[in-house]
Write a protein that holds these residues in place. Structure first.
Motif, PDB file in Angstrom:
ATOM      1  N   LEU A 150       0.971  -1.303   0.227  1.00  0.00           N
ATOM      2  CA  LEU A 150      -0.058  -0.040   0.203  1.00  0.00           C
ATOM      3  C   LEU A 150       0.893   1.121  -0.079  1.00  0.00           C
ATOM      4  CD1 LEU A 150      -2.980  -1.047   2.381  1.00  0.00           C
ATOM      5  CD2 LEU A 150      -2.658  -0.957  -0.092  1.00  0.00           C
ATOM      6  N   THR A 151       1.870   1.254  -0.482  1.00  0.00           N
ATOM      7  CA  THR A 151       2.822   2.393  -0.672  1.00  0.00           C
ATOM      8  C   THR A 151       2.078   3.381  -1.612  1.00  0.00           C
ATOM      9  OG1 THR A 151       4.966   0.991  -0.219  1.00  0.00           O
ATOM     10  CG2 THR A 151       5.162   3.066  -1.391  1.00  0.00           C
ATOM     11  N   ARG A 152       2.178   4.581  -1.173  1.00  0.00           N
ATOM     12  CA  ARG A 152       1.628   5.556  -1.979  1.00  0.00           C
ATOM     13  C   ARG A 152       2.532   5.773  -3.181  1.00  0.00           C
ATOM     14  NH1 ARG A 152      -1.620   9.958   1.879  1.00  0.00           N
ATOM     15  NH2 ARG A 152      -2.435  10.606  -0.079  1.00  0.00           N
ATOM     16  N   PRO A 153       2.202   5.975  -4.388  1.00  0.00           N
ATOM     17  CA  PRO A 153       3.122   6.312  -5.592  1.00  0.00           C
ATOM     18  C   PRO A 153       3.479   7.857  -5.295  1.00  0.00           C
ATOM     19  CG  PRO A 153       0.734   6.159  -6.394  1.00  0.00           C
ATOM     20  CD  PRO A 153       0.685   5.664  -4.805  1.00  0.00           C
ATOM     21  N   ASP A 154       4.521   8.251  -6.056  1.00  0.00           N
ATOM     22  CA  ASP A 154       4.915   9.876  -5.963  1.00  0.00           C
ATOM     23  C   ASP A 154       3.879  10.517  -6.864  1.00  0.00           C
ATOM     24  OD1 ASP A 154       6.179  10.440  -8.974  1.00  0.00           O
ATOM     25  OD2 ASP A 154       6.895   8.395  -7.990  1.00  0.00           O
ATOM     26  N   LYS A 155       3.589  11.755  -6.619  1.00  0.00           N
ATOM     27  CA  LYS A 155       2.388  12.539  -7.339  1.00  0.00           C
ATOM     28  C   LYS A 155       2.822  12.631  -8.669  1.00  0.00           C
ATOM     29  CE  LYS A 155       2.465  17.122  -7.419  1.00  0.00           C
ATOM     30  NZ  LYS A 155       2.071  18.600  -7.089  1.00  0.00           N
ATOM     31  N   ALA A 156       4.065  12.742  -9.298  1.00  0.00           N
ATOM     32  CA  ALA A 156       4.207  12.672 -10.697  1.00  0.00           C
ATOM     33  C   ALA A 156       3.926  11.702 -11.643  1.00  0.00           C
ATOM     34  CB  ALA A 156       5.812  13.087 -10.937  1.00  0.00           C
ATOM     35  N   SER A 157       4.384  10.339 -11.053  1.00  0.00           N
ATOM     36  CA  SER A 157       3.974   9.232 -11.648  1.00  0.00           C
ATOM     37  C   SER A 157       2.408   8.606 -11.571  1.00  0.00           C
ATOM     38  CB  SER A 157       4.800   7.913 -11.109  1.00  0.00           C
ATOM     39  OG  SER A 157       4.344   7.682  -9.818  1.00  0.00           O
ATOM     40  N   PHE A 158       1.741   9.018 -10.548  1.00  0.00           N
ATOM     41  CA  PHE A 158       0.313   8.863 -10.268  1.00  0.00           C
ATOM     42  C   PHE A 158      -0.341   9.622 -11.419  1.00  0.00           C
ATOM     43  CE2 PHE A 158      -3.879   9.682  -8.785  1.00  0.00           C
ATOM     44  CZ  PHE A 158      -4.118   8.271  -8.399  1.00  0.00           C
ATOM     45  N   VAL A 159      -0.002  11.008 -11.427  1.00  0.00           N
ATOM     46  CA  VAL A 159      -0.765  12.051 -12.334  1.00  0.00           C
ATOM     47  C   VAL A 159      -0.549  11.517 -13.737  1.00  0.00           C
ATOM     48  CG1 VAL A 159      -0.902  14.182 -13.221  1.00  0.00           C
ATOM     49  CG2 VAL A 159      -0.875  13.983 -10.716  1.00  0.00           C
ATOM     50  N   ALA A 160       0.749  11.198 -14.181  1.00  0.00           N
ATOM     51  CA  ALA A 160       1.052  10.781 -15.329  1.00  0.00           C
ATOM     52  C   ALA A 160       0.435   9.415 -16.079  1.00  0.00           C
ATOM     53  CB  ALA A 160       2.649  10.458 -15.521  1.00  0.00           C
ATOM     54  N   ALA A 161       0.221   8.642 -14.955  1.00  0.00           N
ATOM     55  CA  ALA A 161      -0.569   7.198 -15.392  1.00  0.00           C
ATOM     56  C   ALA A 161      -2.150   7.803 -15.661  1.00  0.00           C
ATOM     57  CB  ALA A 161      -0.561   6.428 -14.170  1.00  0.00           C
ATOM     58  N   ALA A 162      -2.703   8.569 -14.702  1.00  0.00           N
ATOM     59  CA  ALA A 162      -4.112   8.825 -15.138  1.00  0.00           C
ATOM     60  C   ALA A 162      -4.362   9.621 -16.303  1.00  0.00           C
ATOM     61  CB  ALA A 162      -4.612   9.694 -13.948  1.00  0.00           C
ATOM     62  N   ALA A 163      -3.327  10.442 -16.478  1.00  0.00           N
ATOM     63  CA  ALA A 163      -3.352  11.410 -17.851  1.00  0.00           C
ATOM     64  C   ALA A 163      -2.946  10.609 -18.911  1.00  0.00           C
ATOM     65  CB  ALA A 163      -2.329  12.419 -17.777  1.00  0.00           C
ATOM     66  N   GLU A 164      -2.211   9.365 -18.951  1.00  0.00           N
ATOM     67  CA  GLU A 164      -2.116   8.467 -20.046  1.00  0.00           C
ATOM     68  C   GLU A 164      -3.451   7.865 -20.342  1.00  0.00           C
ATOM     69  OE1 GLU A 164       0.697   4.788 -21.425  1.00  0.00           O
ATOM     70  OE2 GLU A 164       0.966   5.548 -19.459  1.00  0.00           O
ATOM     71  N   ASP A 165      -4.087   7.429 -19.485  1.00  0.00           N
ATOM     72  CA  ASP A 165      -5.483   6.707 -19.712  1.00  0.00           C
ATOM     73  C   ASP A 165      -6.407   7.753 -20.299  1.00  0.00           C
ATOM     74  OD1 ASP A 165      -5.045   3.857 -19.028  1.00  0.00           O
ATOM     75  OD2 ASP A 165      -5.493   4.273 -16.685  1.00  0.00           O
ATOM     76  N   LEU A 166      -6.266   8.906 -19.809  1.00  0.00           N
ATOM     77  CA  LEU A 166      -7.426   9.828 -20.154  1.00  0.00           C
ATOM     78  C   LEU A 166      -7.014  10.280 -21.663  1.00  0.00           C
ATOM     79  CD1 LEU A 166      -7.751  11.835 -16.981  1.00  0.00           C
ATOM     80  CD2 LEU A 166      -9.496  10.530 -17.921  1.00  0.00           C
ATOM     81  N   ARG A 167      -5.893  10.538 -21.723  1.00  0.00           N
ATOM     82  CA  ARG A 167      -5.446  10.889 -23.342  1.00  0.00           C
ATOM     83  C   ARG A 167      -5.631   9.804 -24.239  1.00  0.00           C
ATOM     84  NH1 ARG A 167      -4.884  15.549 -25.545  1.00  0.00           N
ATOM     85  NH2 ARG A 167      -6.185  14.332 -26.982  1.00  0.00           N
ATOM     86  N   TYR A 168      -5.452   8.520 -23.951  1.00  0.00           N
ATOM     87  CA  TYR A 168      -5.807   7.411 -24.759  1.00  0.00           C
ATOM     88  C   TYR A 168      -7.271   7.258 -25.133  1.00  0.00           C
ATOM     89  CZ  TYR A 168      -6.216   2.695 -26.707  1.00  0.00           C
ATOM     90  OH  TYR A 168      -6.552   1.517 -27.297  1.00  0.00           O
ATOM     91  N   ALA A 169      -8.064   7.518 -23.963  1.00  0.00           N
ATOM     92  CA  ALA A 169      -9.646   7.572 -24.110  1.00  0.00           C
ATOM     93  C   ALA A 169      -9.876   8.907 -25.055  1.00  0.00           C
ATOM     94  CB  ALA A 169     -10.281   7.814 -22.621  1.00  0.00           C
ATOM     95  N   ALA A 170      -9.214  10.203 -24.758  1.00  0.00           N
ATOM     96  CA  ALA A 170      -9.737  10.976 -25.698  1.00  0.00           C
ATOM     97  C   ALA A 170      -9.307  11.068 -27.138  1.00  0.00           C
ATOM     98  CB  ALA A 170      -9.049  12.604 -25.231  1.00  0.00           C
ATOM     99  N   ASP A 171      -8.319  10.263 -27.381  1.00  0.00           N
ATOM    100  CA  ASP A 171      -7.657   9.914 -28.656  1.00  0.00           C
ATOM    101  C   ASP A 171      -8.582   8.850 -29.561  1.00  0.00           C
ATOM    102  OD1 ASP A 171      -5.881  11.871 -28.592  1.00  0.00           O
ATOM    103  OD2 ASP A 171      -4.161  10.343 -27.981  1.00  0.00           O
ATOM    104  N   ASN A 172      -9.302   8.259 -28.815  1.00  0.00           N
ATOM    105  CA  ASN A 172     -10.039   6.988 -29.407  1.00  0.00           C
ATOM    106  C   ASN A 172     -11.640   6.957 -29.082  1.00  0.00           C
ATOM    107  OD1 ASN A 172      -7.814   5.126 -30.393  1.00  0.00           O
ATOM    108  ND2 ASN A 172      -7.213   5.762 -28.351  1.00  0.00           N
ATOM    109  N   LEU A 173     -12.266   7.907 -28.602  1.00  0.00           N
ATOM    110  CA  LEU A 173     -13.536   8.216 -28.352  1.00  0.00           C
ATOM    111  C   LEU A 173     -14.066   8.991 -29.131  1.00  0.00           C
ATOM    112  CD1 LEU A 173     -13.994   8.310 -24.202  1.00  0.00           C
ATOM    113  CD2 LEU A 173     -14.743   6.307 -25.900  1.00  0.00           C
ATOM    114  N   VAL A 174     -15.293   9.305 -29.568  1.00  0.00           N
ATOM    115  CA  VAL A 174     -15.916   9.937 -30.611  1.00  0.00           C
ATOM    116  C   VAL A 174     -16.746  11.176 -29.788  1.00  0.00           C
ATOM    117  CG1 VAL A 174     -15.990   8.243 -32.561  1.00  0.00           C
ATOM    118  CG2 VAL A 174     -17.784   8.564 -30.913  1.00  0.00           C
ATOM    119  N   LYS A 175     -17.073  12.050 -30.514  1.00  0.00           N
ATOM    120  CA  LYS A 175     -17.836  13.185 -29.752  1.00  0.00           C
ATOM    121  C   LYS A 175     -19.291  12.679 -29.450  1.00  0.00           C
ATOM    122  CE  LYS A 175     -19.813  17.882 -30.477  1.00  0.00           C
ATOM    123  NZ  LYS A 175     -19.792  18.959 -31.324  1.00  0.00           N
ATOM    124  N   THR A 176     -19.880  11.854 -30.322  1.00  0.00           N
ATOM    125  CA  THR A 176     -21.110  11.525 -30.203  1.00  0.00           C
ATOM    126  C   THR A 176     -21.535  10.141 -30.255  1.00  0.00           C
ATOM    127  OG1 THR A 176     -22.040  13.773 -31.047  1.00  0.00           O
ATOM    128  CG2 THR A 176     -23.848  12.072 -31.011  1.00  0.00           C
TER     129      THR A 176
END
Length: 508
Positions: free
Chosen positions: A186-212
């Motif tokens: 249960l070691t907490r990750p450092d902020k930079a790596s946590f934010v980068a991982a979340a951003a990577e998922d959201l960026r992937y989603a944004a690049d592959n989802l459609v508007k409607t």
């Protein structure tokens, strides 16, 4: 009920391998992974489980534990972010966590059990397993990409919400670690790596989802970009937030003319609402039915007259209502501001049968104005209004914030603010509000309160602008502990299980 709501109901039976429950492995159902999922249709049902935390019900079952949803009622984003804020009056009538949360007293949340949101770390592990199963499946590449994209959207969004609630939290993003000793770390990750991982998922989603999407209610490109923008703002990465905001602006959203129409059933699908919780008018908050909207029962006092001539719904659960705006917030509006019309300052009280009592409720005998953001104009047991989660007005205000954060109040940033104000019937910002970066930041924070009240943003906004303690104290509330600066505590059961590897948040 639309197709997506039906599929979400079916998804409740999906099964996967063990993940964390607290710290113990558990089974997620009775179907054998030997025979489910196998077909493309079965993987569709299996993957729809990732939507469960983002609906609106009383709760959902996750491995035998009831879990609250981010956009439901109690313990939702609105409960977590608006109730313990400077905009909502304290509510001691129901005692317990209502007294504590409405007073911004987070200290008792140390004892929040396995139904608390920290358990969403376990759901992230679950999504990681779903992603791995989809990637290994013998289904079409197109379907595989669609389902993985939706799963990564859900995982990145959960990480953002947890980040704003607790800071960084331990998560499993590598499926090979599931079922190993890594789950107990249960070691907490450092902020930079946590934010980068979340951003990577959201960026992937944004690049592959459609508007409607073909099915209304599924994740779309706009919400992926919007959550990514919120993540960057919370991390004070203003230039990245601005870049993402420009992507959203290029998608062609617009403000609608009438602010009140954003929250009405008849006009809930519009050019401004980027993503909303799709509400089923027949929903009642149970697992067998679709999403529901019960906010009227929390915002309308029990003696409030229904707006419908049929009297289908008369008032809410309590008097005063559990969510009541403060008079100070009401008085902060310009009298010409059209958004203030959804704060009701007087009404003719009724009894439990809906008959007038002769009592007129006014400022003299109301704790605060009634929040009528979701009008009582749908003749169902609960309201049928969809629940907006991201609107274009929010994006414009975030753009002003992002630009100001790194470049100061330039004409473009001020223009974004003035566009939102114009729809509200107001003139341009006064010169004093744009004289410096600090003055403009204060104006943005105030405009966000007027535009987005009771939409689940205020605690996060105050934290992001560094105003949590200051603004709560000015409103007569005493944040507890002040040193937490708006963050919730890591629950004691997690600390105990972590054997010293997970550290408590500051102030607790």
């Amino acid at each position: 009920m639309n197709k997506l709501l039906v599929l979400l109901t079916l998804a409740a039976v999906a099964i996967g391998a063990g993940c964390k429950k607290g710290l113990d492995r558990t089974s997620f159902g009775v179907l054998s992974p030997v025979n489910f999922p196998k077909t493309e249709a079965e993987f569709e049902t299996y993957a729809l489980e990732v939507y469960k935390p983002f609906g609106s019900k009383w709760s959902y079952s996750d491995g035998g534990t009831n879990q609250f949803l981010w956009h439901g009622m109690e313990w939702s984003n609105t409960f977590l972010n608006d109730l313990p804020s400077d905009l909502i009056a304290s509510f001691p009538e129901w005692g317990g966590y209502w007294t504590e949360m409405s007073a911004a007293n987070f200290l008792p949340r140390i004892n929040h059990g396995a139904d608390g949101h920290f358990q969403k770390t376990r759901f992230i592990t679950r999504i990681t397993k779903i992603i791995a199963d989809i990637e290994a499946a013998s289904i079409s590449d197109a379907k595989k990409k669609q389902l993985v994209t939706e799963a990564r959207m859900a995982r990145g969004w959960l990480m953002y919400y947890l980040y704003t609630l607790y800071g960084t939290v331990p998560v499993i993003l590598d499926a090979s670690k599931i079922g190993t000793e890594a789950e107990a770390d249960l070691t907490r990750p450092d902020k930079a790596s946590f934010v980068a991982a979340a951003a990577e998922d959201l960026r992937y989603a944004a690049d592959n989802l459609v508007k409607t999407p073909a099915e209304y209610g599924r994740f779309n490109k706009g919400i992926a970009l919007g959550v990514l923008m919120r993540l960057y703002l919370f991390d004070k990465n203003y230039q990245q937030a601005e870049a993402v905001g420009r992507e959203i602006i290029a998608m062609g959203y617009n403000l609608i003319n009438n602010y009140q129409d954003l929250f009405r059933v008849a006009t809930e699908k519009n050019d401004e609402t980027i993503w909303a919780v799709s509400v089923d008018p027949a929903g009642d908050g149970t697992g067998a039915k679709g999403n529901f909207n019960a906010w009227g029962f929390y915002t309308y006092p029990s003696d409030y007259p229904g707006m419908l001539s049929s009297g289908a719904r008369k008032g809410g659960y309590s008097n005063p209502s559990s969510f009541t705006a403060t008079w100070a917030f009401y008085d902060s509006f310009d009298p010409l501001d059209k958004r203030r019309a959804l704060l009701i300052t007087t009404y003719n009280a009724v009894n439990s049968a809906g008959n007038p009592t002769g009592v007129v409720k006014t400022r003299a005998n109301l704790r605060g104005p009634v929040i009528a953001k979701y009008p009582d104009d749908d003749a169902t047991a609960f309201q049928g209004n969809d629940i907006p989660v991201l609107r274009y007005a929010d994006v414009l205000l975030m753009m002003a914030e992002a630009i100001n954060g790194h470049a100061g109040p330039n004409s473009e940033a001020i223009g974004f603010m003035n566009t939102v104000r114009a729809r509200a019937g107001l003139g341009n910002l006064p010169a004093a509000s744009t004289a410096s970066k600090e003055a403009f930041a204060a104006a943005i924070l105030q405009e966000r309160a007027w535009e987005l009240y009771f939409e689940g943003f205020r605690r996060i906004d105050l934290m992001r602008f560094g105003k949590w303690n200051e603004y709560l104290q000015a409103a007569g509330k005493t944040p507890n502990p002040a040193g937490a600066n708006g963050y919730f505590p890591i629950p004691q059961y997690v600390l105990s299980a972590g054997n010293g590897k997970i550290q408590q948040n500051d102030g607790y």
